[in-house]
Write a protein that holds these residues in place. Sequence first.
Motif, PDB file in Angstrom:
ATOM      1  N   VAL A  30     -31.180 -19.750  34.954  1.00  0.00           N
ATOM      2  CA  VAL A  30     -29.903 -20.131  34.893  1.00  0.00           C
ATOM      3  C   VAL A  30     -30.553 -20.796  32.963  1.00  0.00           C
ATOM      4  O   VAL A  30     -30.886 -21.464  32.384  1.00  0.00           O
ATOM      5  N   LEU A  31     -28.773 -21.285  32.803  1.00  0.00           N
ATOM      6  CA  LEU A  31     -28.354 -21.297  31.412  1.00  0.00           C
ATOM      7  C   LEU A  31     -27.700 -22.792  31.212  1.00  0.00           C
ATOM      8  O   LEU A  31     -26.319 -22.715  30.988  1.00  0.00           O
ATOM      9  N   ALA A  32     -28.450 -22.930  30.523  1.00  0.00           N
ATOM     10  CA  ALA A  32     -28.199 -24.900  30.850  1.00  0.00           C
ATOM     11  C   ALA A  32     -28.166 -25.587  29.632  1.00  0.00           C
ATOM     12  O   ALA A  32     -28.731 -25.262  28.603  1.00  0.00           O
ATOM     13  N   ASP A  33     -26.706 -25.896  29.454  1.00  0.00           N
ATOM     14  CA  ASP A  33     -25.842 -25.424  28.373  1.00  0.00           C
ATOM     15  C   ASP A  33     -25.777 -27.576  28.064  1.00  0.00           C
ATOM     16  O   ASP A  33     -25.382 -28.166  29.061  1.00  0.00           O
ATOM     17  N   ARG A  34     -27.134 -27.693  27.603  1.00  0.00           N
ATOM     18  CA  ARG A  34     -27.222 -29.349  27.580  1.00  0.00           C
ATOM     19  C   ARG A  34     -28.530 -29.591  28.025  1.00  0.00           C
ATOM     20  O   ARG A  34     -28.363 -30.580  29.334  1.00  0.00           O
ATOM     21  N   ALA A  35     -29.980 -29.240  27.527  1.00  0.00           N
ATOM     22  CA  ALA A  35     -30.422 -29.743  28.449  1.00  0.00           C
ATOM     23  C   ALA A  35     -31.087 -30.702  28.440  1.00  0.00           C
ATOM     24  O   ALA A  35     -30.922 -31.738  27.582  1.00  0.00           O
ATOM     25  N   ALA A  36     -32.115 -31.578  29.403  1.00  0.00           N
ATOM     26  CA  ALA A  36     -32.222 -32.520  29.728  1.00  0.00           C
ATOM     27  C   ALA A  36     -32.298 -33.560  28.488  1.00  0.00           C
ATOM     28  O   ALA A  36     -31.340 -34.648  28.439  1.00  0.00           O
ATOM     29  N   PRO A  37     -33.212 -32.917  27.279  1.00  0.00           N
ATOM     30  CA  PRO A  37     -33.543 -33.598  26.033  1.00  0.00           C
ATOM     31  C   PRO A  37     -32.249 -34.629  25.376  1.00  0.00           C
ATOM     32  O   PRO A  37     -32.400 -35.316  24.575  1.00  0.00           O
TER      33      PRO A  37
ATOM     34  N   ALA B 242     -32.701 -24.863  20.495  1.00  0.00           N
ATOM     35  CA  ALA B 242     -32.144 -26.152  19.215  1.00  0.00           C
ATOM     36  C   ALA B 242     -31.151 -25.798  18.063  1.00  0.00           C
ATOM     37  O   ALA B 242     -31.766 -25.073  17.696  1.00  0.00           O
ATOM     38  N   THR B 243     -30.531 -25.491  18.445  1.00  0.00           N
ATOM     39  CA  THR B 243     -29.153 -25.848  17.398  1.00  0.00           C
ATOM     40  C   THR B 243     -29.051 -26.674  16.362  1.00  0.00           C
ATOM     41  O   THR B 243     -28.863 -28.227  16.096  1.00  0.00           O
ATOM     42  N   VAL B 244     -29.520 -26.236  14.461  1.00  0.00           N
ATOM     43  CA  VAL B 244     -29.486 -27.021  14.049  1.00  0.00           C
ATOM     44  C   VAL B 244     -27.852 -27.564  13.221  1.00  0.00           C
ATOM     45  O   VAL B 244     -26.882 -26.114  12.997  1.00  0.00           O
ATOM     46  N   LEU B 245     -27.456 -28.199  12.772  1.00  0.00           N
ATOM     47  CA  LEU B 245     -26.357 -28.560  11.913  1.00  0.00           C
ATOM     48  C   LEU B 245     -26.503 -28.340  10.519  1.00  0.00           C
ATOM     49  O   LEU B 245     -27.279 -27.681  10.020  1.00  0.00           O
ATOM     50  N   ASP B 246     -25.427 -27.309  10.287  1.00  0.00           N
ATOM     51  CA  ASP B 246     -24.989 -26.714   9.417  1.00  0.00           C
ATOM     52  C   ASP B 246     -23.660 -27.386   8.531  1.00  0.00           C
ATOM     53  O   ASP B 246     -22.320 -27.105   8.820  1.00  0.00           O
ATOM     54  N   PRO B 247     -23.944 -27.878   8.134  1.00  0.00           N
ATOM     55  CA  PRO B 247     -22.437 -28.810   7.580  1.00  0.00           C
ATOM     56  C   PRO B 247     -21.723 -27.985   6.665  1.00  0.00           C
ATOM     57  O   PRO B 247     -20.296 -28.663   6.766  1.00  0.00           O
TER      58      PRO B 247
ATOM     59  N   ARG C 265     -22.171 -37.359  14.544  1.00  0.00           N
ATOM     60  CA  ARG C 265     -22.549 -35.746  14.711  1.00  0.00           C
ATOM     61  C   ARG C 265     -24.362 -35.555  14.031  1.00  0.00           C
ATOM     62  O   ARG C 265     -24.933 -34.444  14.114  1.00  0.00           O
ATOM     63  N   ARG C 266     -24.194 -35.965  12.601  1.00  0.00           N
ATOM     64  CA  ARG C 266     -25.615 -35.461  11.500  1.00  0.00           C
ATOM     65  C   ARG C 266     -26.197 -36.302  12.134  1.00  0.00           C
ATOM     66  O   ARG C 266     -27.295 -36.325  12.754  1.00  0.00           O
ATOM     67  N   LEU C 267     -26.327 -38.205  12.913  1.00  0.00           N
ATOM     68  CA  LEU C 267     -27.033 -38.747  13.400  1.00  0.00           C
ATOM     69  C   LEU C 267     -27.207 -37.897  14.972  1.00  0.00           C
ATOM     70  O   LEU C 267     -28.905 -37.586  15.393  1.00  0.00           O
ATOM     71  N   VAL C 268     -26.737 -37.411  15.740  1.00  0.00           N
ATOM     72  CA  VAL C 268     -27.502 -36.225  16.470  1.00  0.00           C
ATOM     73  C   VAL C 268     -28.204 -35.378  15.920  1.00  0.00           C
ATOM     74  O   VAL C 268     -29.362 -35.654  17.078  1.00  0.00           O
ATOM     75  N   ASP C 269     -27.692 -34.625  15.443  1.00  0.00           N
ATOM     76  CA  ASP C 269     -28.562 -33.695  14.729  1.00  0.00           C
ATOM     77  C   ASP C 269     -30.258 -34.580  14.606  1.00  0.00           C
ATOM     78  O   ASP C 269     -31.139 -33.118  14.456  1.00  0.00           O
ATOM     79  N   GLU C 270     -29.875 -35.132  13.330  1.00  0.00           N
ATOM     80  CA  GLU C 270     -31.268 -35.300  13.474  1.00  0.00           C
ATOM     81  C   GLU C 270     -32.344 -35.982  14.335  1.00  0.00           C
ATOM     82  O   GLU C 270     -33.384 -36.552  14.733  1.00  0.00           O
ATOM     83  N   HIS C 271     -31.484 -36.888  15.544  1.00  0.00           N
ATOM     84  CA  HIS C 271     -32.169 -37.542  16.927  1.00  0.00           C
ATOM     85  C   HIS C 271     -33.007 -36.368  17.074  1.00  0.00           C
ATOM     86  O   HIS C 271     -33.769 -36.056  18.227  1.00  0.00           O
ATOM     87  N   THR C 272     -31.860 -35.114  17.586  1.00  0.00           N
ATOM     88  CA  THR C 272     -32.288 -34.267  18.356  1.00  0.00           C
ATOM     89  C   THR C 272     -34.293 -33.766  17.884  1.00  0.00           C
ATOM     90  O   THR C 272     -34.434 -33.744  18.744  1.00  0.00           O
TER      91      THR C 272
ATOM     92  N   LEU D 145     -36.460 -35.634  17.869  1.00  0.00           N
ATOM     93  CA  LEU D 145     -37.070 -35.692  18.919  1.00  0.00           C
ATOM     94  C   LEU D 145     -38.233 -34.545  20.208  1.00  0.00           C
ATOM     95  O   LEU D 145     -39.421 -35.023  20.791  1.00  0.00           O
ATOM     96  N   LEU D 146     -37.407 -33.379  20.115  1.00  0.00           N
ATOM     97  CA  LEU D 146     -37.940 -32.318  20.210  1.00  0.00           C
ATOM     98  C   LEU D 146     -39.601 -32.612  19.345  1.00  0.00           C
ATOM     99  O   LEU D 146     -40.385 -31.567  19.897  1.00  0.00           O
ATOM    100  N   GLU D 147     -39.239 -32.731  17.802  1.00  0.00           N
ATOM    101  CA  GLU D 147     -40.873 -32.665  17.164  1.00  0.00           C
ATOM    102  C   GLU D 147     -42.185 -33.885  17.369  1.00  0.00           C
ATOM    103  O   GLU D 147     -43.313 -33.845  17.786  1.00  0.00           O
ATOM    104  N   GLY D 148     -41.845 -34.515  17.999  1.00  0.00           N
ATOM    105  CA  GLY D 148     -42.034 -36.420  18.186  1.00  0.00           C
ATOM    106  C   GLY D 148     -42.527 -36.099  19.301  1.00  0.00           C
ATOM    107  O   GLY D 148     -43.831 -36.635  19.563  1.00  0.00           O
ATOM    108  N   GLU D 149     -41.877 -35.403  20.654  1.00  0.00           N
ATOM    109  CA  GLU D 149     -42.391 -35.489  21.860  1.00  0.00           C
ATOM    110  C   GLU D 149     -43.027 -34.212  22.201  1.00  0.00           C
ATOM    111  O   GLU D 149     -44.010 -33.535  22.990  1.00  0.00           O
ATOM    112  N   ALA D 150     -43.438 -32.765  21.024  1.00  0.00           N
ATOM    113  CA  ALA D 150     -44.204 -31.690  20.710  1.00  0.00           C
ATOM    114  C   ALA D 150     -43.062 -30.831  21.937  1.00  0.00           C
ATOM    115  O   ALA D 150     -44.047 -30.192  22.840  1.00  0.00           O
TER     116      ALA D 150
END
Length: 198
Positions: A85-92, A133-138, A153-160, A163-168
């Motif tokens: 299963v290839l989930a485009d937009r995983a739950a977090p 987790a894709t990384v924004l390249d402006p 768009r930048r804020l979503v990248d930062e929060h993504t 969240l991944l780092e904060g929740e390990a």
Amino acid sequence: MTRTSPIRIGVLGTHSTGKTLLLRRIEMELRANGATPVRTGGIGKRAAQTGLPKMERHTPASTEWIIAQGIADEIAAAAQGADVVLADRAAPDAVAYLNAALEYRGEQLHRHERDRLLTLASTQVPKYDLLLATVLDPSVPVQKKHDYDPRYRRLVDEHTHALLEGEAIPHLRVTSDADSQTNAVERALKLCLSEASV
């Protein structure tokens, strides 16, 4: 494949950072190697068709709907006989979009509501065998047909990534660099094909 449940690979990140293209590449390679992948997606568009707000107007209700719909899509893909299963937009991903929308609008969410949505998304994390987790390249231009707010768009990248780092949450960062993209595809293939030989 001999597993009783499919391998799940999820992708998350801000818009127009190559999430769908990356999953298409993985899907194509898996099919070429005899696997049966099913790719989910289009949740944001379906949310809008339902009348729910999206992007900068994202709300707790739209976040919950997107997480629940993503869960349902992944279950349906497994029921269709997918071995991957290839989930485009995983739950977090939906939580990161909400956090970005709240910061964009200068709003706060009640702690209990924030924790509830994070818990809902977190219940799905152990199901993913690999999170990309894709990384924004402006510097990479966005197609003209997309009228994205660059700040959001930048804020979503930062929060993504926060969240991944904060929740390990274990994940592989994928940049716009061709080698990084290829590495992500190869990691996914190695995972799926090694499971197939078990």
